[in-house]
Enzyme design. Sequence first.
Site, PDB file in Angstrom:
ATOM      1  N   GLU A  66       0.821  -1.208   0.000  1.00  0.00           N
ATOM      2  CA  GLU A  66       0.000   0.000   0.000  1.00  0.00           C
ATOM      3  C   GLU A  66       0.857   1.260   0.000  1.00  0.00           C
ATOM      4  O   GLU A  66       1.928   1.292   0.608  1.00  0.00           O
ATOM      5  CB  GLU A  66      -0.879   0.025   1.251  1.00  0.00           C
ATOM      6  CG  GLU A  66      -1.859  -1.123   1.310  1.00  0.00           C
ATOM      7  CD  GLU A  66      -2.557  -1.256   2.650  1.00  0.00           C
ATOM      8  OE1 GLU A  66      -3.703  -1.724   2.666  1.00  0.00           O
ATOM      9  OE2 GLU A  66      -1.956  -0.880   3.687  1.00  0.00           O
ATOM     10  N   THR A 211      -4.825  -9.377  15.463  1.00  0.00           N
ATOM     11  CA  THR A 211      -4.393 -10.596  14.780  1.00  0.00           C
ATOM     12  C   THR A 211      -4.099 -10.248  13.324  1.00  0.00           C
ATOM     13  O   THR A 211      -4.480  -9.187  12.845  1.00  0.00           O
ATOM     14  CB  THR A 211      -5.498 -11.666  14.844  1.00  0.00           C
ATOM     15  OG1 THR A 211      -6.657 -11.180  14.174  1.00  0.00           O
ATOM     16  CG2 THR A 211      -5.852 -11.975  16.290  1.00  0.00           C
ATOM     17  N   ASP A 237      -8.207  -4.864   8.721  1.00  0.00           N
ATOM     18  CA  ASP A 237      -7.727  -3.662   8.042  1.00  0.00           C
ATOM     19  C   ASP A 237      -7.512  -3.902   6.559  1.00  0.00           C
ATOM     20  O   ASP A 237      -6.680  -3.262   5.930  1.00  0.00           O
ATOM     21  CB  ASP A 237      -6.441  -3.155   8.704  1.00  0.00           C
ATOM     22  CG  ASP A 237      -5.323  -4.198   8.643  1.00  0.00           C
ATOM     23  OD1 ASP A 237      -5.594  -5.319   8.180  1.00  0.00           O
ATOM     24  OD2 ASP A 237      -4.213  -3.879   9.052  1.00  0.00           O
TER      25      ASP A 237
END
Lengths: 353, 353
Positions: A66, A211, A237
Amino acid sequence: MSILEPSELAHVPFVSVENMMRLVNDVGAEAFMRELADYIEADFKRWPEFDKIARVASHSREGVIELMPVADTAHYGFKYVNGHPKNTREGYQTVTAFGVFSSVATGYPLLFTEMTVLTALRTAATSALVGRYLAPKNATTMALIGNGAQCEFQALAFRALCGIETVRLYDVDPAATKKAEANLRAVGFDVTACRTSQAAVEGAQIITTCTADKQYATILTDNMVGAGIHINAIGGDCPGKTELQRDILLRSDIFVEFPPQTRIEGEIQQLDEDHPVTELWQVMRGEADGRKGDAQITLFDSVGFAIEDFSALRFVLEKTAGTDYCVQLDLLADPDDPRDLFGMLQRAGAEAA
Amino acid sequence: MSILEPSELAHVPFVSVENMMRLVNDVGAEAFMRELADYIEADFKRWPEFDKIARVASHSREGVIELMPVADTAHYGFKYVNGHPKNTREGYQTVTAFGVFSSVATGYPLLFTEMTVLTALRTAATSALVGRYLAPKNATTMALIGNGAQCEFQALAFRALCGIETVRLYDVDPAATKKAEANLRAVGFDVTACRTSQAAVEGAQIITTCTADKQYATILTDNMVGAGIHINAIGGDCPGKTELQRDILLRSDIFVEFPPQTRIEGEIQQLDEDHPVTELWQVMRGEADGRKGDAQITLFDSVGFAIEDFSALRFVLEKTAGTDYCVQLDLLADPDDPRDLFGMLQRAGAEAA
């Protein structure tokens, strides 16, 4: 001056991992995150001044890479960050990152820095800052579900900003819990290693989930979340990656960073597109409510937003400018006449010959 | 091994400006661009394999900062590049750039490199590669309008790939023309410095425009473009920044890199959204026509696309891997246990104390 000794304009200060660790240790990790949280809070409070977009993600089967750019009128910052959950099996980090902070007026980078360590700190600092607005007053105990690289930073930040002294650990991998237990005991926490996530949440006022699996998981089920809890959900996320059972979301008041990004990546990807959420910058400015009562379940659906990295870059630039925490990198061409890039190349060849 | 001596996994090879110039001079600028053009052509020919987006631009009054990511299934590349036309007044470059080439499988960077010099070379190599498909056969003379940093690289690339030996220069600033004239004479070109752009295009089969002003300009008017010309339009590469009179576009067959980006940034921002254009990768694969006849006006509406940078990064990685053109940068954290980032930080502090 020799062509082969680049001038000052050609140089960009670089903070290596080694120097970042030295800086953090010199300041102290908790003090560092407390100061950093102030920078993040200050930038959240001027949210409308930023030119914002959801991060630009390149997904593959193994993970994601990203770019997270954001700018105000004076500065531009971006972070490169990957997320590859399987990496740890081969000795690589799940998340590594680096970033650049630049002048908007010239486009020139002012700072190039490692951000693997820095991201761990800014993520935890953001969580604890949000905790200050949303967690129940007088919270003392936090459950930490997921005991990977982010776990200890969360504990330290919540101690520094919210007074958490007791942590209850759980991970599917007992070795991860053992690692976190030893690290957190060594810095003075009251630690309980638990054999189930159900056990970990007992008596906790704050539940942190961090996690890393890239899938729809159910780290937390509805029955585990009692009235008055603050949930700090870090690990969901990515599109297709969540941690919480949907029913929890329906019982919670949900707080987010940047809705256009969180709708794609956060826990709320499980909900309708128009499900109400509250933007944290508005809470920090006093324009929206944070925690309203003792029975309310608050949920920080954290995905990590570029402004937090901007704040971290701004902070590190101010901490390191003119110090030996950075070295000068010959990153930018600087011909005597800026239009004579070709002449610079030719003269470098002539000098070397 | 000491904590303060990062392991191999923590390191990213870095090519500085000095080392990039050494590499280019060792290979020879023309040979470098010829080889680079082969890499670009190979990547254009496998265009559908790439995950592509228009570049991510952050505009300000003074200029633009852009991120240009692209990936195939094995590699991810991105470039940071700014464009600030007024920079040269204060001794800064209009364009500076750097880039990263990474493994898709791990997300780890394989190469970090300056790209100011490299961008100049890849832009010119792309132009000349396109020229090989579109310029009239047996072209000998090129007009170069705009004699800034990109000018000499264009001349060299067109000599290396298309056999251009004669150049006719014009710039609104006579000092820029003088600089380019001296540089190009020194490397064996037949050079004519012209006092008007009208004079510069006389007798030229190829017209290259590479000016930098961030505005709608008319560097080339319709009457200056005769039948059979190939126009290589470099400078119109930003919303609100064009170089050609609209009438020229209507008489030309227009060739572009990535339409979603060129529609926003290129000369064709002056045209209707559905004005027909031809994608260059299709020409290179033989799936679309290039130049069809002697009277046709061909126009390469160049804005610069991420795949060209990907090719350049791929090329530089292969040229520099394992050599002293790169130095190792301590950019990535590498704890013994990848989940124990906090422990690494603690041990670094203990070791320093």
